[in-house]
Design an enzyme around this catalytic site. Sequence first.
Site, PDB file in Angstrom:
ATOM      1  N   THR A 120       0.864  -1.187   0.000  1.00 38.61           N
ATOM      2  CA  THR A 120       0.000   0.000   0.000  1.00 38.61           C
ATOM      3  C   THR A 120       0.896   1.232   0.000  1.00 38.61           C
ATOM      4  O   THR A 120       1.622   1.472   0.963  1.00 38.61           O
ATOM      5  CB  THR A 120      -0.895  -0.011   1.254  1.00 38.61           C
ATOM      6  N   HIS A 252     -20.916  -2.068  12.189  1.00 36.57           N
ATOM      7  CA  HIS A 252     -20.975  -2.647  13.539  1.00 36.57           C
ATOM      8  C   HIS A 252     -20.223  -1.716  14.487  1.00 36.57           C
ATOM      9  O   HIS A 252     -18.983  -1.582  14.372  1.00 36.57           O
ATOM     10  CB  HIS A 252     -20.343  -4.043  13.571  1.00 36.57           C
ATOM     11  N   CYS A 261      -3.849  -1.808   8.952  1.00 36.15           N
ATOM     12  CA  CYS A 261      -4.196  -1.039   7.749  1.00 36.15           C
ATOM     13  C   CYS A 261      -4.970   0.241   8.011  1.00 36.15           C
ATOM     14  O   CYS A 261      -4.498   1.326   7.692  1.00 36.15           O
ATOM     15  CB  CYS A 261      -4.978  -1.943   6.800  1.00 36.15           C
TER      16      CYS A 261
END
Length: 435
Positions: A120, A252, A261
């Site tokens: 990433t 949730h 991440c």
Amino acid sequence: MQVTIIGTGYVGLVSGICFSEFGFEVTCVDLDADKIDALNSGVLPIYEPGLDRLMEQNRQRLTFTTDFDSAVAQADVVFVAVGTPSRRGDGEADLQYVHAAAKQIARSIKPETVIVLKSTVVVGTNAEVQRIIEAERPGVPFSLASNPEFLREGSAIEDFMRPDRVVVGVRDKRAESVLQQIYRPLYLRDAPIVVTTPENAELIKYAANAFLAMKITFINEVADLCEQTGGNVQEVAKAIGLDNRIGGKFLHAGPGFGGSCFPKDTRAFAATGRKYGAAQNLIESVVSVNEARKKAMAQKILAELGDTPRGKTVGILGLAFKPNTDDMREAPSLAVIPVLEAAGVDVKAHDPQAMGEAKSFLPNTQFCDSAEDAITDVDVAVIMTEWNVYRALDMQTVKKLMRGDVVIDLRNIYPVDAVEDAGLTYVSVGRSRTK
Ligand code: UDX
């Protein structure tokens, strides 16, 4: 086709083993000799459900080595899956490992090798790596692509084998055709391959994670309002999620997001916005709100211990940042337990997989072999991570084992009355407390 993966972390290892399942010869490289030795003796350095079995099934196509140069020299495709941790201070992604790998790859690639950035990385990194390789190996023909991953820990194999989409950022047709070939086995499941520019691929990855982190933070703040107004965040989440423009997933409410991440990627995305004068104000808020939330969970627990928390005992069920992983990175438990212990609270804890990882972070915590042990004689029991093993606790037994009668459920695993009927006080997230 010979595939080489640089980096045997969560992404590199899952990708390498899954590519070998597609039938490719895969060489996984890491600088960490202990990790490579463990892999060569069949021991995974991470817990990821099903990965050990998949590695065993494909062992004949898998090679694990520290010999970077020969692994690159023999490869048709080299995936870069090294870490891009948050840089201290501004939260920008630290690209030193990507740049170092690019330089070393350049020295050994054979002509026409396709190099793929899977780590990433912030927008513009692909272009920077292109320059690094060209400078290191003038004249050698190669192709560079970006192929970000969307793997969730705990369901990484499923996410790899049945992705919602594969994103490929390329500049030339050769890179595109090689990546189409690499991911061809996924056609069978008509996983769309989005072919775009490297810059778009880099932005897509961050925008996706930032949006998901924002969605979680949104419902977490709605939960706070529900608690103050007698609302029920689960019912609110369900009803808004029925609007297919919103969708029911990642709504949730909990103690705040953790992991390797979301915290890292939201900080990096916000930093990128600042760097280019396109402030990502929403994501700046997500970062600060989430950090504050994890800390607030400690106060939520302390509030149930009365005026003198010192000498009280709290039992924590779940330490990993989410179930089905041993990963403790930025786990809410690490924002909570030290605060409790600093207030003089004795903490007992259990986690099905992460206690080995957690021990180095929590030197003063008593680790228990079972959930029952972790809540025996505690004043307050806390469900921190929603492992399946905590979903069927017998509340009568819980009441007998505990010294106190307060159960704090930070994952809303139980219906409110199920706990109340056992004579316990039930405190959860976004739902009114029972007493
Ligand atoms: C995430 C992205 O989902 C994945 O696509 C990306 O490639 C890597 O980062 P991961 O961090 O492994 O995956 O786990 P995920 O399941 O997304 O959960 C992240 C955090 O959000 C966890 O702390 C989890 O507890 C929390 N979460 C998730 C919530 O609090 N509520 C939710 O509804 C969903």
